[in-house]
Motif scaffolding. Sequence first.
Motif, PDB file in Angstrom:
ATOM      1  N   ARG A 171      -6.209  -2.212 -32.551  1.00 38.48           N
ATOM      2  CA  ARG A 171      -6.788  -3.545 -32.483  1.00 38.48           C
ATOM      3  C   ARG A 171      -5.781  -4.542 -31.917  1.00 38.48           C
ATOM      4  O   ARG A 171      -6.128  -5.423 -31.122  1.00 38.48           O
ATOM      5  N   ILE A 172      -4.521  -4.396 -32.305  1.00 37.00           N
ATOM      6  CA  ILE A 172      -3.477  -5.284 -31.791  1.00 37.00           C
ATOM      7  C   ILE A 172      -3.341  -5.117 -30.279  1.00 37.00           C
ATOM      8  O   ILE A 172      -3.234  -6.104 -29.535  1.00 37.00           O
ATOM      9  N   SER A 177      -4.548  -7.469 -24.727  1.00 39.21           N
ATOM     10  CA  SER A 177      -4.914  -7.020 -23.381  1.00 39.21           C
ATOM     11  C   SER A 177      -5.851  -8.034 -22.739  1.00 39.21           C
ATOM     12  O   SER A 177      -6.292  -9.002 -23.373  1.00 39.21           O
ATOM     13  N   ASP A 178      -6.174  -7.797 -21.502  1.00 41.55           N
ATOM     14  CA  ASP A 178      -7.081  -8.697 -20.791  1.00 41.55           C
ATOM     15  C   ASP A 178      -8.515  -8.589 -21.288  1.00 41.55           C
ATOM     16  O   ASP A 178      -9.328  -9.478 -21.041  1.00 41.55           O
ATOM     17  N   VAL A 179      -8.831  -7.496 -21.989  1.00 41.08           N
ATOM     18  CA  VAL A 179     -10.198  -7.300 -22.472  1.00 41.08           C
ATOM     19  C   VAL A 179     -10.536  -8.314 -23.562  1.00 41.08           C
ATOM     20  O   VAL A 179     -11.572  -8.987 -23.517  1.00 41.08           O
ATOM     21  N   GLU A 180      -9.672  -8.424 -24.574  1.00 36.18           N
ATOM     22  CA  GLU A 180      -9.882  -9.380 -25.671  1.00 36.18           C
ATOM     23  C   GLU A 180      -8.557 -10.103 -25.910  1.00 36.18           C
ATOM     24  O   GLU A 180      -7.828  -9.761 -26.826  1.00 36.18           O
ATOM     25  N   TYR A 181      -8.282 -11.075 -25.130  1.00 37.61           N
ATOM     26  CA  TYR A 181      -6.978 -11.739 -25.242  1.00 37.61           C
ATOM     27  C   TYR A 181      -7.025 -12.774 -26.369  1.00 37.61           C
ATOM     28  O   TYR A 181      -7.498 -13.892 -26.217  1.00 37.61           O
ATOM     29  N   GLN A 182      -6.534 -12.370 -27.551  1.00 35.26           N
ATOM     30  CA  GLN A 182      -6.460 -13.251 -28.717  1.00 35.26           C
ATOM     31  C   GLN A 182      -5.088 -13.044 -29.377  1.00 35.26           C
ATOM     32  O   GLN A 182      -4.983 -12.362 -30.396  1.00 35.26           O
ATOM     33  N   PRO A 183      -4.051 -13.597 -28.792  1.00 32.21           N
ATOM     34  CA  PRO A 183      -2.686 -13.337 -29.289  1.00 32.21           C
ATOM     35  C   PRO A 183      -2.450 -13.795 -30.719  1.00 32.21           C
ATOM     36  O   PRO A 183      -1.658 -13.185 -31.438  1.00 32.21           O
TER      37      PRO A 183
END
Length: 216
Positions: A171-172, A177-183
Amino acid sequence: MISLESAALSTLFGSLLAYAFTLLSPTVRDIIRSVLLLPIIYPGLVIAFSLVILFGSSGVVTSMLLKYFGVYLPDIFDVRSYNGLILAYQSFLVGFTSITLSGVFLSLDRSIIEASRSLGADVFQTIFRVVLPIVAPGLIAAFIQAFIIAISGYGTALALVGGGGNLITLRIIMLISDVEYQPHLASALAMNIAMITIPLALVYNRLLKKVVGGVV
């Protein structure tokens, strides 16, 4: 759960191997240790692809079982699943736990076991009342070590179950990644791992001081 199951299984198999070391000559023991070290030094991706080559839908073992026994292995065991991931973890975690526990069992005073048997204790009483309390710190330390390695690994999991697997490390990776960018969410999940592993690492270090013969 996968990390807990992997750690428990590797501690069980590792303890059995470590006890077997006490029955072998030093030369044979060193050879087996060297073999057990091989999966440890390989990257997780190599281990994952090796398992796919062996147990995948067109793998070597799968083809042999289908040819000689008429059994199609993926119908029973899918290597690209969480069960396959547990098997992959065992390939290197057992090496860690067996080598960790070998010092414990090799330094175990055999005279204590002989005294217990001579006083009338049966095998199970000797194991659970004499041997287990002595080696317990080593078993717990090996379990913690395997759990920390399993929960923080991602290469093997990524290759076997893919980025959609319900594992915190995967998940991290997806969240940065560019798919789900939620830093920010990725950082929060990473902190969860740190909050679990850091206290366990401190307990592990304390247990090292109690282990008979030391943990290697």
